[in-house]
Design a protein around this motif. Structure first.
Motif, PDB file in Angstrom:
ATOM      1  N   THR A 130       9.421 108.985 -61.934  1.00 51.70           N
ATOM      2  CA  THR A 130       9.135 109.335 -63.333  1.00 51.70           C
ATOM      3  C   THR A 130      10.216 110.242 -63.922  1.00 51.70           C
ATOM      4  N   LEU A 131      11.387 110.283 -63.308  1.00 56.47           N
ATOM      5  CA  LEU A 131      12.424 111.212 -63.755  1.00 56.47           C
ATOM      6  C   LEU A 131      12.815 110.996 -65.213  1.00 56.47           C
ATOM      7  N   SER A 132      13.004 109.759 -65.625  1.00 59.39           N
ATOM      8  CA  SER A 132      13.438 109.489 -67.000  1.00 59.39           C
ATOM      9  C   SER A 132      12.431 109.998 -68.021  1.00 59.39           C
ATOM     10  N   THR A 133      11.152 109.719 -67.803  1.00 55.29           N
ATOM     11  CA  THR A 133      10.138 110.167 -68.755  1.00 55.29           C
ATOM     12  C   THR A 133      10.003 111.684 -68.733  1.00 55.29           C
ATOM     13  N   TYR A 134      10.190 112.292 -67.576  1.00 58.26           N
ATOM     14  CA  TYR A 134      10.139 113.752 -67.472  1.00 58.26           C
ATOM     15  C   TYR A 134      11.245 114.377 -68.311  1.00 58.26           C
ATOM     16  N   LEU A 135      12.479 113.887 -68.162  1.00 58.10           N
ATOM     17  CA  LEU A 135      13.604 114.418 -68.927  1.00 58.10           C
ATOM     18  C   LEU A 135      13.426 114.184 -70.424  1.00 58.10           C
ATOM     19  N   THR A 136      12.943 113.005 -70.773  1.00 55.82           N
ATOM     20  CA  THR A 136      12.722 112.675 -72.185  1.00 55.82           C
ATOM     21  C   THR A 136      11.676 113.589 -72.796  1.00 55.82           C
ATOM     22  N   ALA A 137      10.600 113.838 -72.070  1.00 58.84           N
ATOM     23  CA  ALA A 137       9.530 114.701 -72.581  1.00 58.84           C
ATOM     24  C   ALA A 137      10.016 116.126 -72.818  1.00 58.84           C
ATOM     25  N   LEU A 138      10.994 116.556 -72.056  1.00 59.93           N
ATOM     26  CA  LEU A 138      11.552 117.903 -72.216  1.00 59.93           C
ATOM     27  C   LEU A 138      12.640 117.956 -73.284  1.00 59.93           C
ATOM     28  N   GLY A 139      13.002 116.806 -73.838  1.00 60.62           N
ATOM     29  CA  GLY A 139      14.042 116.771 -74.859  1.00 60.62           C
ATOM     30  C   GLY A 139      15.446 116.914 -74.307  1.00 60.62           C
ATOM     31  N   VAL A 140      15.624 116.619 -73.041  1.00 56.95           N
ATOM     32  CA  VAL A 140      16.940 116.747 -72.398  1.00 56.95           C
ATOM     33  C   VAL A 140      17.893 115.696 -72.950  1.00 56.95           C
ATOM     34  N   ASP A 141      19.151 116.101 -73.182  1.00 59.74           N
ATOM     35  CA  ASP A 141      20.164 115.142 -73.624  1.00 59.74           C
ATOM     36  C   ASP A 141      21.355 115.049 -72.673  1.00 59.74           C
ATOM     37  N   THR A 142      21.462 116.003 -71.745  1.00 64.52           N
ATOM     38  CA  THR A 142      22.613 116.084 -70.842  1.00 64.52           C
ATOM     39  C   THR A 142      22.108 116.405 -69.441  1.00 64.52           C
ATOM     40  N   VAL A 143      22.651 115.697 -68.450  1.00 71.21           N
ATOM     41  CA  VAL A 143      22.221 115.934 -67.072  1.00 71.21           C
ATOM     42  C   VAL A 143      23.411 116.347 -66.220  1.00 71.21           C
ATOM     43  N   LEU A 144      23.335 117.559 -65.681  1.00 65.80           N
ATOM     44  CA  LEU A 144      24.316 118.037 -64.716  1.00 65.80           C
ATOM     45  C   LEU A 144      23.906 117.535 -63.346  1.00 65.80           C
ATOM     46  N   ILE A 145      24.875 117.010 -62.582  1.00 69.66           N
ATOM     47  CA  ILE A 145      24.546 116.356 -61.324  1.00 69.66           C
ATOM     48  C   ILE A 145      25.336 116.965 -60.177  1.00 69.66           C
ATOM     49  N   PRO A 168      25.853 112.172 -68.574  1.00 70.65           N
ATOM     50  CA  PRO A 168      25.960 112.677 -67.209  1.00 70.65           C
ATOM     51  C   PRO A 168      27.230 113.511 -67.022  1.00 70.65           C
ATOM     52  N   ILE A 169      27.067 114.652 -66.358  1.00 68.50           N
ATOM     53  CA  ILE A 169      28.202 115.484 -65.981  1.00 68.50           C
ATOM     54  C   ILE A 169      28.103 115.765 -64.487  1.00 68.50           C
ATOM     55  N   VAL A 170      29.004 115.191 -63.720  1.00 73.65           N
ATOM     56  CA  VAL A 170      29.038 115.413 -62.284  1.00 73.65           C
ATOM     57  C   VAL A 170      29.856 116.671 -62.022  1.00 73.65           C
ATOM     58  N   VAL A 171      29.299 117.568 -61.237  1.00 79.24           N
ATOM     59  CA  VAL A 171      29.960 118.843 -60.951  1.00 79.24           C
ATOM     60  C   VAL A 171      30.823 118.669 -59.705  1.00 79.24           C
ATOM     61  N   GLU A 172      32.117 118.708 -59.903  1.00 75.50           N
ATOM     62  CA  GLU A 172      33.090 118.247 -58.912  1.00 75.50           C
ATOM     63  C   GLU A 172      32.922 118.877 -57.537  1.00 75.50           C
ATOM     64  N   GLU A 173      32.854 120.192 -57.460  1.00 72.49           N
ATOM     65  CA  GLU A 173      32.760 120.848 -56.153  1.00 72.49           C
ATOM     66  C   GLU A 173      31.376 120.729 -55.544  1.00 72.49           C
ATOM     67  N   VAL A 197      33.379 114.406 -65.250  1.00 69.67           N
ATOM     68  CA  VAL A 197      33.447 115.131 -63.979  1.00 69.67           C
ATOM     69  C   VAL A 197      34.080 116.478 -64.281  1.00 69.67           C
ATOM     70  N   TRP A 198      33.283 117.529 -64.159  1.00 68.91           N
ATOM     71  CA  TRP A 198      33.735 118.869 -64.522  1.00 68.91           C
ATOM     72  C   TRP A 198      33.803 119.759 -63.292  1.00 68.91           C
ATOM     73  N   PRO A 199      34.757 120.689 -63.258  1.00 70.93           N
ATOM     74  CA  PRO A 199      34.742 121.707 -62.206  1.00 70.93           C
ATOM     75  C   PRO A 199      33.589 122.676 -62.444  1.00 70.93           C
ATOM     76  N   LEU A 200      33.165 123.326 -61.392  1.00 70.20           N
ATOM     77  CA  LEU A 200      32.032 124.234 -61.471  1.00 70.20           C
ATOM     78  C   LEU A 200      32.240 125.324 -62.515  1.00 70.20           C
ATOM     79  N   VAL A 201      33.449 125.863 -62.610  1.00 66.60           N
ATOM     80  CA  VAL A 201      33.698 126.956 -63.552  1.00 66.60           C
ATOM     81  C   VAL A 201      33.465 126.509 -64.991  1.00 66.60           C
TER      82      VAL A 201
END
Length: 212
Positions: A130-145, A168-173, A197-201
């Protein structure tokens, strides 16, 4: 590490790698931070201890910013039947079957009572959950991974994050894999086709901003 300058130029000329703009309502999805990947006694051991430390830092930043946190785990029946063809193809999934200690979450990466634990049977955190509906219900627009492993469950989750309409933003380190070259190749491909793909900083700076 492979120099991908020419390859990146070729991809750019073809139109890949367009920049995605993150929104103001992020969440963190920490994919399968399981003991299997840091216990040398397990066949899935990946030598990703440094990446795990980055995951802890990422989790701390997310909690400090007060954003939703979701942690995923793989838990299977003793015979693996609930993972179907996935289990037949990847024999290493026995590490996540009932009775195995390797499926337990790494110390310091467990969700709190206010955070969501998603139990999954397949690679993507979205498939059969149910991850998609959970994120949608919270109004999330961006997911850090963050999480493990880059070429497997992280990649599958990143693809589905994009396909469900979240940036989606994948955290490189904070992601890792058992083979550094495969890890690097997947990050390159993810950056070109489905995510930032972003660095942690940079992620920490993003999380420190004032939000709507």
């Amino acid at each position: 590490m492979t120099d991908r300058t020419a390859q990146a130029a070729d991809y750019a000329a073809a139109g890949f790698g367009q920049e995605l703009e993150p929104g103001s309502r992020p969440a963190l999805v920490l994919v399968d931070p399981a003991r299997a990947y840091i216990d040398p006694q397990c066949p899935l051991y990946a030598g990703v201890e440094e990446n795990v430390e980055a995951m802890r830092a990422l989790l701390t930043a997310a909690r400090g910013a007060g954003i939703p946190v979701i942690v995923t785990e793989v838990r299977l029946r003793a015979d693996g039947a609930d993972a179907g063809i996935f289990f037949k193809k990847s024999g290493t999934l026995v590490a996540f079957c009932e009775g195995s200690p390797y499926g337990e979450l790494i110390e310091g990466l467990e969700p709190t009572a206010d955070e969501l634990l998603v139990t999954k049977k397949y690679a993507s955190a979205f498939f059969g959950t149910t991850l998609s509906t959970y994120l949608t219900a919270l109004g999330v627009d961006t997911v850090l991974i963050g999480g493990l492993s880059t070429s497997g469950c992280v990649r599958a989750t990143t693809l589905d994050t994009m396909q469900h309409g979240f940036v989606p933003i994948v955290v490189e380190e904070a992601v890792g894999d058992r083979d550094p070259s495969i890890h690097a190749s997947n990050l390159f491909d993810i950056r070109q086709k489905m995510a930032e793909v972003w660095p942690l900083v940079r992620v920490e700076e993003y999380l420190s901003r004032d939000r709507l």
